[in-house]
Write an enzyme that holds these catalytic residues in place. Structure first.
Site, PDB file in Angstrom:
ATOM      1  CD  GLU A   1      -3.309  -1.217   2.645  1.00 41.15           C
ATOM      2  OE1 GLU A   1      -3.212  -0.157   3.533  1.00 41.15           O
ATOM      3  OE2 GLU A   1      -3.768  -2.100   2.104  1.00 41.15           O
TER       4      GLU A   1
ATOM      5  CD  GLU B   1      -4.299  -5.850   3.430  1.00 43.51           C
ATOM      6  OE1 GLU B   1      -4.581  -4.993   4.150  1.00 43.51           O
ATOM      7  OE2 GLU B   1      -2.337  -5.686   3.303  1.00 43.51           O
TER       8      GLU B   1
HETATM    9  O1  IFM Z   1      -4.236  -3.553   8.871  1.00 47.68           O
HETATM   10  C1  IFM Z   1      -4.446  -2.935   7.571  1.00 47.68           C
HETATM   11  C2  IFM Z   1      -3.430  -3.282   7.096  1.00 47.68           C
HETATM   12  O2  IFM Z   1      -1.929  -2.981   7.897  1.00 47.68           O
HETATM   13  C3  IFM Z   1      -3.306  -3.303   6.105  1.00 47.68           C
HETATM   14  N1  IFM Z   1      -5.128  -2.740   4.464  1.00 47.68           N
HETATM   15  C4  IFM Z   1      -5.811  -2.710   5.361  1.00 47.68           C
HETATM   16  C5  IFM Z   1      -5.819  -2.920   6.509  1.00 47.68           C
HETATM   17  C6  IFM Z   1      -7.665  -2.749   7.731  1.00 47.68           C
HETATM   18  O3  IFM Z   1      -7.053  -1.088   7.636  1.00 47.68           O
END
Ligand code: IFM
Length: 435
Positions: free
Chosen positions: A168, A352
């Site tokens: 990210e 994710e």
């Molecule tokens: O917990 C985070 C993760 O570290 C990175 N992506 C989003 C998740 C939820 O906020």
């Protein structure tokens, strides 16, 4: 239980769960150096209850039990991150043998259980010693990160199924250097502009370093959102365009086309590093796969006074998670199709998605709907090869501390007892096909 079935995603689809080192490991012993989240969390006002990752889910000690949970859930893969300060405590230079030993044990533990290791090099735990030198604002980070990547590639590369450089980059750069919500908590356009470029430059130098060590199947994990204008008014359309550029196109365009959106290179011109154009070939090194993290959509409205570059994000009217994030599975479908049509034909992974929620029945529906969105995107030609639930465990949710629960397994932080939730059972039922 889910309505979707394993075969709806195709025969070789990879199912996994995801975590990150700082959010679960704890174990700040055995030579691990400190990172920017240790001090950011200790500074009053940054994190709810001033929670930090000192103990977290104690995964540093309890990893065998956690890997057993992933295997018993029927998952094929585990997406985890390595902690840079555990491996190289000062960020560059001396390597910590006990850190190497820990990840040896963890990766071998995955392989012994038939789980494919999907590694991420950087999930936000920048060594403090490098922050002292300017962290992501300093161009030298391209070399520091490459040194770390080479170490990982050399030591672990032959055992990793896939490796991502950065998790990210929008969060690393914009959330942390412009919005000030994540460490190091800067609110400064020049800092953000520099971090926006350096994080992608470092991604490119890390790809070279990993390849140089023979590591295979290399990618990056971008968090993307479906952007929408608040209305058809020209100022809202402009706001959505700039929001899309800041959140999505900077990273997609940089990595896959070697070009940043012209709206942003113009707007950020006074603050971008001089001569950044010469780095774009490195930024856009060929990749083997792309990870997409998706949580919600972003609605943008024109605001010439308070907005950045004339726009700002506003609240929508869909159902939300307990963090107030709108739930919008169609946004995932649209993004996957868009990325595969406009940016790249490399295999895509949803690395994710998930929701912060205590009512787990809502999480079951969330996953069912988002898996169906993936199947819909596949039907439109997107080459999506896997899906990772965020997260295996309830864990340290950054500025929210331990108040937000994303896990498919509940963690009692007082006892460290893990209890699978209904959502874990839903995956298990689907993956073992015992529904
Ligand atoms: O917990 C985070 C993760 O570290 C990175 N992506 C989003 C998740 C939820 O906020």
């Amino acid at each position: 239980m889910f309505s979707i079935e394993r075969q709806d995603l195709g025969p070789n689809f990879t199912f996994g769960t995801a975590t990150a080192a700082y959010q679960i490991e704890g174990g700040q012993t055995d030579g691990r150096g400190t990172c920017i989240w240790d001090t950011f969390a200790a500074t009053p006002g940054n994190v709810k209850h001033r929670h930090d990752g000192a103990v977290a889910c104690d995964h540093y000690n309890r990893w065998p039990e956690d890997l057993d949970l992933i295997r018993d859930g029927g998952f094929d893969a585990y997406r985890f991150s390595l902690a840079w300060p555990r491996l190289i405590p000062e960020g560059i230079g001396a390597v910590n043998q006990k850190g190497l030993d820990f990840y040896d044990r963890l990766i071998d533990g995955m392989l012994e259980r038939g789980l494919k290791p999907f590694a991420t090099l950087y999930h936000w735990d920048l060594p403090s010693a490098l922050m002292d030198r300017g962290g992501w604002m300093n161009r030298d980070i391209a070399g520091w990160f490459a040194e770390y990547a080479a170490l990982v590639g050399n030591r672990f590369g032959d055992r990793l199924a896939a490796t991502a450089t950065i998790n990210e980059p929008w969060c690393v750069a914009f959330l942390s250097h412009f919005l000030g919500i994540h460490a190091p908590g800067y609110r400064d356009l020049r800092a953000a502009a520099r971090a926006m470029h350096h994080v992608l430059l470092a991604h490119g130098t890390a790809i070279d370093a990993l390849r140089g060590e023979g590591a295979k199947n290399l990618g990056i994990v971008l968090n993307l959102e479906k952007t929408e204008p608040a209305s058809g008014k020209p100022e809202d359309l402009d706001a959505e365009n700039i929001g899309d550029a800041l959140f999505n196109r900077w990273y997609l365009g940089g990595v896959f086309k070697g070009v940043y959106p012209v709206e942003l290179t113009t707007a950020l011109a006074p603050w971008l590093p001089e001569g950044f154009e010469k780095d774009m070939e490195t930024v856009s090194r060929p990749l083997d796969w792309l990870g997409i993290n998706y949580y919600t959509r972003g609605i943008y409205a024109g605001d010439r006074d308070a907005g950045l570059f004339g726009g700002r994000r506003i609240a929508g009217d869909l159902e939300t998670s307990d963090l107030g994030w709108e739930i919008h599975p169609k946004g995932l479908e649209d993004l996957l199709v868009r990325v595969s049509r406009e940016y790249t034909r490399v295999p895509l992974y949803v690395t994710e998605t998930g929701m912060s929620e205590t009512d787990d029945a809502r999480r079951v529906k969330f996953y069912d709907d988002h898996l169906r969105a993936v199947a819909n995107a596949q039907a439109q030609g997107a080459d999506v090869r896997g899906f990772f639930a965020w997260s295996l465990l309830d864990n340290y949710e950054w500025a929210e501390g331990y108040t937000s629960r994303f896990g498919i397994v509940h963690v009692d932080y007082a006892t460290q007892v893990r209890t699978p939730k209904g959502s874990y059972r839903a995956f298990q039922g689907m993956l073992h096909n015992t529904r």
